[in-house]
Design a protein around this motif. Structure first.
Motif, PDB file in Angstrom:
ATOM      1  N   THR A  80      -4.993  25.996 -15.169  1.00  9.16           N
ATOM      2  CA  THR A  80      -5.445  25.064 -13.995  1.00  9.16           C
ATOM      3  C   THR A  80      -4.322  24.467 -13.488  1.00  9.16           C
ATOM      4  N   HIS A  81      -4.431  24.261 -12.219  1.00 12.92           N
ATOM      5  CA  HIS A  81      -3.460  23.596 -11.303  1.00 12.92           C
ATOM      6  C   HIS A  81      -4.179  22.424 -10.634  1.00 12.92           C
ATOM      7  N   LEU A  82      -3.773  21.185 -11.198  1.00  6.58           N
ATOM      8  CA  LEU A  82      -4.375  19.882 -10.786  1.00  6.58           C
ATOM      9  C   LEU A  82      -3.568  19.447  -9.703  1.00  6.58           C
ATOM     10  N   GLU A  83      -4.195  18.561  -8.844  1.00  3.75           N
ATOM     11  CA  GLU A  83      -3.277  17.754  -7.889  1.00  3.75           C
ATOM     12  C   GLU A  83      -4.117  16.365  -7.826  1.00  3.75           C
TER      13      GLU A  83
ATOM     14  N   VAL B 159      -8.866  14.119  -7.558  1.00  2.00           N
ATOM     15  CA  VAL B 159      -8.283  15.106  -8.400  1.00  2.00           C
ATOM     16  C   VAL B 159      -8.941  16.533  -7.949  1.00  2.00           C
ATOM     17  N   ASP B 160      -7.904  17.397  -7.570  1.00  2.00           N
ATOM     18  CA  ASP B 160      -8.458  18.680  -7.028  1.00  2.00           C
ATOM     19  C   ASP B 160      -7.951  19.548  -8.236  1.00  2.00           C
ATOM     20  N   PHE B 161      -9.085  20.507  -8.627  1.00  2.00           N
ATOM     21  CA  PHE B 161      -8.867  21.673  -9.654  1.00  2.00           C
ATOM     22  C   PHE B 161      -8.659  22.973  -9.125  1.00  2.00           C
ATOM     23  N   THR B 162      -7.569  23.764  -9.450  1.00  2.00           N
ATOM     24  CA  THR B 162      -7.708  25.136  -8.990  1.00  2.00           C
ATOM     25  C   THR B 162      -7.298  26.036 -10.038  1.00  2.00           C
ATOM     26  N   ALA B 163      -7.928  27.083 -10.185  1.00  2.00           N
ATOM     27  CA  ALA B 163      -7.835  27.955 -11.277  1.00  2.00           C
ATOM     28  C   ALA B 163      -6.345  28.722 -10.916  1.00  2.00           C
ATOM     29  N   THR B 164      -5.830  29.140 -11.808  1.00  2.00           N
ATOM     30  CA  THR B 164      -4.374  29.930 -11.753  1.00  2.00           C
ATOM     31  C   THR B 164      -4.518  31.104 -12.809  1.00  2.00           C
ATOM     32  N   ASP B 165      -3.741  32.120 -12.755  1.00  2.00           N
ATOM     33  CA  ASP B 165      -3.403  32.935 -13.646  1.00  2.00           C
ATOM     34  C   ASP B 165      -3.152  32.668 -15.116  1.00  2.00           C
ATOM     35  N   THR B 166      -2.744  31.251 -15.171  1.00  2.00           N
ATOM     36  CA  THR B 166      -2.232  30.809 -16.682  1.00  2.00           C
ATOM     37  C   THR B 166      -3.220  29.527 -17.001  1.00  2.00           C
TER      38      THR B 166
ATOM     39  N   ILE C  72     -18.391  14.528  -6.721  1.00  2.00           N
ATOM     40  CA  ILE C  72     -18.187  15.361  -7.902  1.00  2.00           C
ATOM     41  C   ILE C  72     -18.524  16.740  -7.726  1.00  2.00           C
ATOM     42  N   ARG C  73     -17.552  17.536  -7.853  1.00  2.00           N
ATOM     43  CA  ARG C  73     -17.858  18.927  -7.525  1.00  2.00           C
ATOM     44  C   ARG C  73     -17.236  19.746  -8.773  1.00  2.00           C
ATOM     45  N   PRO C  74     -18.211  20.192  -9.716  1.00  2.00           N
ATOM     46  CA  PRO C  74     -17.629  20.598 -11.092  1.00  2.00           C
ATOM     47  C   PRO C  74     -16.559  21.803 -10.824  1.00  2.00           C
ATOM     48  N   ASN C  75     -15.574  21.557 -11.591  1.00  2.00           N
ATOM     49  CA  ASN C  75     -14.434  22.533 -11.704  1.00  2.00           C
ATOM     50  C   ASN C  75     -13.695  22.742 -10.617  1.00  2.00           C
ATOM     51  N   GLU C  76     -14.163  21.664  -9.493  1.00  2.00           N
ATOM     52  CA  GLU C  76     -13.393  21.768  -8.044  1.00  2.00           C
ATOM     53  C   GLU C  76     -12.421  20.548  -7.780  1.00  2.00           C
ATOM     54  N   ARG C  77     -13.171  19.510  -7.820  1.00  2.00           N
ATOM     55  CA  ARG C  77     -12.748  18.219  -7.261  1.00  2.00           C
ATOM     56  C   ARG C  77     -13.740  16.738  -7.752  1.00  2.00           C
ATOM     57  N   ILE C  78     -13.011  15.810  -7.893  1.00  2.00           N
ATOM     58  CA  ILE C  78     -13.503  14.527  -8.335  1.00  2.00           C
ATOM     59  C   ILE C  78     -12.822  13.537  -7.293  1.00  2.00           C
ATOM     60  N   ILE C  79     -13.672  12.523  -6.799  1.00  2.00           N
ATOM     61  CA  ILE C  79     -12.983  11.522  -5.825  1.00  2.00           C
ATOM     62  C   ILE C  79     -13.739  10.247  -6.500  1.00  2.00           C
ATOM     63  N   TRP C  80     -12.762   9.106  -6.707  1.00  2.00           N
ATOM     64  CA  TRP C  80     -13.317   7.975  -7.252  1.00  2.00           C
ATOM     65  C   TRP C  80     -12.326   6.647  -6.828  1.00  2.00           C
ATOM     66  N   THR C  81     -13.077   5.683  -6.891  1.00  2.00           N
ATOM     67  CA  THR C  81     -12.252   4.507  -6.714  1.00  2.00           C
ATOM     68  C   THR C  81     -12.218   3.810  -7.953  1.00  2.00           C
ATOM     69  N   TYR C  82     -11.078   2.789  -8.204  1.00  2.00           N
ATOM     70  CA  TYR C  82     -11.067   1.831  -9.235  1.00  2.00           C
ATOM     71  C   TYR C  82     -10.324   0.557  -8.997  1.00  2.00           C
TER      72      TYR C  82
ATOM     73  N   THR D  93       0.885  -1.064  -0.060  1.00  2.24           N
ATOM     74  CA  THR D  93      -0.053   0.009  -0.042  1.00  2.24           C
ATOM     75  C   THR D  93       0.933   1.166  -0.124  1.00  2.24           C
ATOM     76  N   GLY D  94       0.302   2.253  -0.481  1.00  2.83           N
ATOM     77  CA  GLY D  94       0.961   3.455  -0.310  1.00  2.83           C
ATOM     78  C   GLY D  94       0.094   4.745  -1.149  1.00  2.83           C
ATOM     79  N   SER D  95       0.866   5.757  -1.444  1.00  2.00           N
ATOM     80  CA  SER D  95       0.331   6.933  -2.068  1.00  2.00           C
ATOM     81  C   SER D  95       1.231   7.752  -2.767  1.00  2.00           C
ATOM     82  N   PHE D  96       0.751   8.615  -3.870  1.00  2.00           N
ATOM     83  CA  PHE D  96       1.550   9.555  -4.387  1.00  2.00           C
ATOM     84  C   PHE D  96       0.573  10.643  -4.719  1.00  2.00           C
ATOM     85  N   THR D  97       1.292  11.710  -5.110  1.00  2.00           N
ATOM     86  CA  THR D  97       0.648  12.936  -5.539  1.00  2.00           C
ATOM     87  C   THR D  97       1.261  13.471  -6.713  1.00  2.00           C
ATOM     88  N   ILE D  98       0.663  13.785  -7.754  1.00  2.00           N
ATOM     89  CA  ILE D  98       1.220  14.347  -8.867  1.00  2.00           C
ATOM     90  C   ILE D  98       0.556  16.002  -9.161  1.00  2.00           C
ATOM     91  N   PRO D  99       1.448  17.109  -8.902  1.00  2.00           N
ATOM     92  CA  PRO D  99       1.093  18.432  -9.272  1.00  2.00           C
ATOM     93  C   PRO D  99       1.104  18.366 -10.626  1.00  2.00           C
TER      94      PRO D  99
END
Length: 158
Positions: free
Chosen positions: A115-118, A106-113, A80-90, A5-11
């Motif tokens: 979208t930033h995803l996490e 997956v978190d969505f954040t608006a930036t000046d340029t 599911i929160r449009p333009n903000e976040r999605i949580i799912w299992t697979y 088990t473990g985890s990772f985050t990709i910005p």
């Protein structure tokens, strides 16, 4: 047999506004442009019901030399929160055998340029391809990075 088990985050930054990036997650024709299973398109299937409690199922046949694998990915959307976040299992299934199960946020954040995803993935491998599972984790994280590169390319085309 051990469990890993473990985890990772990709910005990940995209030069597209959150609404455009969101549509690539939420609309099947656009989603198909970047979410695929390995193998030929002629054997691929993709079912998609994007709502809380909805499911996604992808299948394909992958052949490498004398090895033939039936690949399947079964997902359920939990938040599911449009333009903000999605949580799912697979669950990832190879030739009828459960390989791993993941919880993805997956978190969505608006930036000046754009979208930033996490992309944060918590995984539990049920069956390892190597004794310590190091190659399994590399394969999962590497595949996710490739998928995000596909997302970026699709965002440029939309």
């Amino acid at each position: 047999m051990s469990t890993l088990t473990g985890s990772f985050t990709i910005p990940f930054d995209l030069a597209a506004p959150p609404a455009r990036v969101w549509s690539l997650f939420a609309e099947l024709p656009l989603r198909r442009s970047w979410v695929r299973m390995p193998g030929p398109s002629s054997t691929a299937t993709h079912e998609f019901d994007f709502r809380v409690g909805g499911e996604e199922r992808l299948t394909n046949t992958f052949v490498s030399g004398d090895t033939r694998e039936e690949l399947e990915n079964r997902a359920t959307f939990h938040d599911i929160r449009p333009n903000e976040r999605i949580i799912w299992t697979y669950a990832a299934i190879v030739s009828g055998s459960l390989r791993w199960v993941s919880l993805v946020t997956v978190d969505f954040t608006a930036t000046d340029t754009g979208t930033h995803l996490e992309w944060t993935e918590q995984y539990s491998f049920a069956n390892l391809s190597t004794p310590d599972g190091a190659d399994d984790v590399k394969h999962l994280a590497g595949g996710t990075r490739l998928r995000l590169n596909g997302l970026a390319a699709a965002a440029e085309r939309v």
